[in-house]
Scaffold this motif. Structure first.
Motif, PDB file in Angstrom:
ATOM      1  N   CYS B  42       0.841  -1.196   0.000  1.00 56.65           N
ATOM      2  CA  CYS B  42       0.000   0.000   0.000  1.00 56.65           C
ATOM      3  C   CYS B  42       0.876   1.245   0.000  1.00 56.65           C
ATOM      4  O   CYS B  42       2.089   1.156   0.148  1.00 56.65           O
ATOM      5  CB  CYS B  42      -0.913  -0.003   1.221  1.00 56.65           C
ATOM      6  SG  CYS B  42       0.012  -0.018   2.759  1.00 56.65           S
ATOM      7  N   GLU B  52      -7.902  -5.046   5.756  1.00 60.38           N
ATOM      8  CA  GLU B  52      -7.723  -5.782   4.506  1.00 60.38           C
ATOM      9  C   GLU B  52      -6.664  -6.881   4.682  1.00 60.38           C
ATOM     10  O   GLU B  52      -6.853  -8.019   4.244  1.00 60.38           O
ATOM     11  CB  GLU B  52      -7.292  -4.799   3.403  1.00 60.38           C
ATOM     12  CG  GLU B  52      -7.288  -5.372   2.007  1.00 60.38           C
ATOM     13  CD  GLU B  52      -6.854  -4.335   0.970  1.00 60.38           C
ATOM     14  OE1 GLU B  52      -6.464  -3.211   1.369  1.00 60.38           O
ATOM     15  OE2 GLU B  52      -6.887  -4.668  -0.228  1.00 60.38           O
ATOM     16  N   SER B 250      -3.022  -3.553  -2.267  1.00 60.17           N
ATOM     17  CA  SER B 250      -4.160  -3.104  -1.471  1.00 60.17           C
ATOM     18  C   SER B 250      -5.220  -2.412  -2.327  1.00 60.17           C
ATOM     19  O   SER B 250      -4.908  -1.631  -3.218  1.00 60.17           O
ATOM     20  CB  SER B 250      -3.697  -2.132  -0.389  1.00 60.17           C
ATOM     21  OG  SER B 250      -4.824  -1.587   0.260  1.00 60.17           O
ATOM     22  N   GLU B 251      -6.465  -2.741  -2.039  1.00 60.32           N
ATOM     23  CA  GLU B 251      -7.565  -2.039  -2.705  1.00 60.32           C
ATOM     24  C   GLU B 251      -8.079  -0.918  -1.817  1.00 60.32           C
ATOM     25  O   GLU B 251      -8.900  -0.109  -2.218  1.00 60.32           O
ATOM     26  CB  GLU B 251      -8.703  -3.019  -3.018  1.00 60.32           C
ATOM     27  CG  GLU B 251      -8.341  -3.912  -4.190  1.00 60.32           C
ATOM     28  CD  GLU B 251      -9.298  -5.080  -4.352  1.00 60.32           C
ATOM     29  OE1 GLU B 251     -10.358  -5.065  -3.690  1.00 60.32           O
ATOM     30  OE2 GLU B 251      -8.960  -5.986  -5.134  1.00 60.32           O
ATOM     31  N   HIS B 252      -7.597  -0.911  -0.584  1.00 61.66           N
ATOM     32  CA  HIS B 252      -8.056   0.111   0.357  1.00 61.66           C
ATOM     33  C   HIS B 252      -7.014   1.184   0.587  1.00 61.66           C
ATOM     34  O   HIS B 252      -7.161   2.011   1.475  1.00 61.66           O
ATOM     35  CB  HIS B 252      -8.458  -0.538   1.674  1.00 61.66           C
ATOM     36  CG  HIS B 252      -9.675  -1.380   1.534  1.00 61.66           C
ATOM     37  ND1 HIS B 252      -9.611  -2.709   1.171  1.00 61.66           N
ATOM     38  CD2 HIS B 252     -10.988  -1.082   1.667  1.00 61.66           C
ATOM     39  CE1 HIS B 252     -10.853  -3.196   1.095  1.00 61.66           C
ATOM     40  NE2 HIS B 252     -11.701  -2.234   1.389  1.00 61.66           N
TER      41      HIS B 252
END
Lengths: 271, 261
Positions: B42, B52, B250-252
């Motif tokens: 991230c 996550e 990471s998608e967050h």
């Protein structure tokens, strides 16, 4: 824009961290000290070979020190391979070099390639083992624990494929052919015995130098980049092997029907 | 594979010795000896990223920005950094950051962004005296000159920038581009020295837009947008070698800056 990460890292990382090796291979001249260290032999032996092999003629500087070019080093590799690894007589080695130099070079290249594939596979197995240990720690499930012996088989097969020897199960049928082609066989297949010995004891085997991102890009990427490319690894290996058969006196590993099957088994077992 | 082995892999590309004195790259929280179950990449470590990681079963988070940047004077739940630090310790998650070490590394962040934007023949904009291959920013060339406005719009699309703030478009065409990921206002002078047509960076201040030259445009493409490439770069570095556990992007890890247009 889509980044080609392989070449990006090759450009920025490999060139940076392998620069010493690179510099060495790009270097114009090697000293006697460097060359004798490279082959782990006495300088006197190299001077002796220089007298005996006309292909070996290093230049000399004003002080009379020998200056070996990359070509000289390549020639030394061939001589070392024939005399030291194969135990050929000097006369025999001279004759072989005169008659089929190209075939010899190809064979050496194949041996080096197979050895690097073997090293890679051993590395992969080590990583898989570590993963297995972790999995065992997480799930105390005894059922999955008997997979490693198969893997050992696969590596032994790989070793025998690399060394060109015949696996025990087919020894009887393949034996006569082996002895008929004995001389040429040894030219292709002899590995440094020490490295093989190390290889056969996988527990103790640790490649001396494990470059972070090895140079032999094709098999490496085939293995590490994922499922879709895995089959490519097998075909690269067999392509290389079939290359052997074109050399007049080369042992064709792909004539041995077990090799293809072994490759398949290795792939299946490892992945 | 242990945390220290992943760290060694990253540091081979981006040695910690390349980080700035004010920085805190390296392992911020956790244990070098911990066995890695998975990695999450991230830009910033947030509570959402921790969630996550937990959901993915990853116990190592590799970020660009270090969570512990300003020294903590207490470890209570007074602010996000403290809350996240305490949670990471509790949940056994290791936090590793490759910040200015990754910025300065040869082939690091700015090279990566330049690559994305189609620059060629890149070299370091502000080379370090002790290591000329390393340093902040790059300068490179577009293969063909193109209208400045078109290029900026292309950058906006490529990096998904909400809006680009820029100085007067005093040049019609652009070919030589200097850039620096993150807050790079201090390198404007360096960009002028190399005769760049355009300087791209982030966190530019009001006065930075008064470029002391009628020949260069400066543009602010956003801090997060310019540094999002960290995730892809770290992914490439780590997955080149590791195959025994999953490495997730990471998608967050999202831009804290929003644009109202």
């Amino acid at each position: 824009m889509k980044t080609d990460w392989n070449s990006y890292l090759a450009l920025h990382l490999e060139s940076r961290f392998m620069s010493e090796t690179d510099r060495k291979t790009r270097k114009i001249y090697y000293s006697m000290g460097e060359v004798s260290e490279m082959f782990d032999v006495n300088p006197s032996l190299i001077r002796f070979w220089e007298q005996k092999f006309s292909i070996l003629k290093p230049e000399k500087n004003k002080k009379g020190n020998r200056l070996f070019t990359q070509q000289d080093v390549d020639n030394l590799k061939l001589i070392y391979h024939l005399v030291k690894e194969n135990g050929m007589t000097l006369a025999g080695a001279q004759k072989r070099l005169k008659e089929n130099r190209e075939g010899l070079e190809r064979n050496l290249e194949i041996i080096e390639r197979l050895q690097s594939i073997k090293t890679l596979l051993l590395e992969v197995r080590q990583e898989l083992k570590e993963a297995e240990v972790r999995v065992d720690e997480i799930r105390v499930d005894a059922d999955s624990s008997n997979e490693w012996p198969e893997d050992n088989d696969a590596l032994e097969m790989m070793e025998s494929a690399a060394s060109g020897s015949v696996s025990p199960s087919v020894a009887t049928t393949a034996q006569p052919e082996t002895s008929r082609q004995e001389e040429s066989m040894s030219a292709v297949t002899t590995e440094t015995p020490a490295s093989l010995e190390r290889g056969s004891g996988p527990q103790s085997f640790r490649p001396q130098e494990q470059p972070l991102f090895p140079e032999y890009v094709t098999p490496e990427s085939a293995i590490t980049t994922g499922e879709s490319e895995r089959s490519a690894e097998g075909s690269i290996a067999s392509e290389k092997v079939s290359g052997t058969s074109q050399g007049e006196d080369a042992v064709s590993l792909d004539e041995d029907p077990t090799v293809g099957k072994r490759m398949q088994i290795i792939e299946q077992t490892l992945f | 594979m242990k945390v220290k082995e992943v760290a060694a892999l990253i540091e081979q590309f981006a040695p910690l010795t390349l980080q700035e004195t004010y920085d805190n790259s390296g392992l911020n929280i956790g244990s070098y000896e911990a066995e890695v179950t998975g990695i999450l990449l991230c830009v910033d470590v947030t509570e959402a990223v921790l969630d996550e990681a937990k959901a993915l079963g990853a116990n190592l988070i590799v970020s660009h920005h270090p969570l512990l940047f300003h020294p903590l004077r207490q470890l209570v739940d007074a602010d996000d950094a403290q809350r996240i630090a305490a949670r990471a310790v509790r949940e056994g998650v290791s936090l590793y950051a490759a910040h200015t070490s990754l910025d300065s590394a040869p082939g690091g962040m700015s090279f990566c962004l330049g690559e994305w934007l189609g620059l060629t023949a890149m070299r370091v904009l502000d080379p370090r005296p002790d290591c000329p291959d390393a340093g902040f920013g790059v300068v490179g060339e577009l293969t063909n000159p193109m209208p400045m406005r078109d290029f900026l719009l292309q950058v906006k699309r490529t990096l998904s920038v909400g809006a680009i703030r820029h100085s007067d478009l005093c040049r019609d065409q652009v070919q030589r581009v200097a850039l620096c990921t993150g807050a790079g206002g201090s390198l404007i002078r360096k960009a002028l020295e190399v005769d760049a047509d355009l300087y791209l960076s982030a966190d530019l201040r009001y006065n930075d837009f008064f470029v002391p030259s009628p020949s260069m445009v400066v543009a602010d493409v956003g801090h997060f947008e310019s540094e999002y490439c960290a995730i892809d770069l770290l992914y490439a570095i780590i997955t080149k070698k590791i195959a025994t556990f999953a490495v997730h992007k990471s998608e967050h890890s999202i831009n804290p800056v929003n644009y109202l247009v």
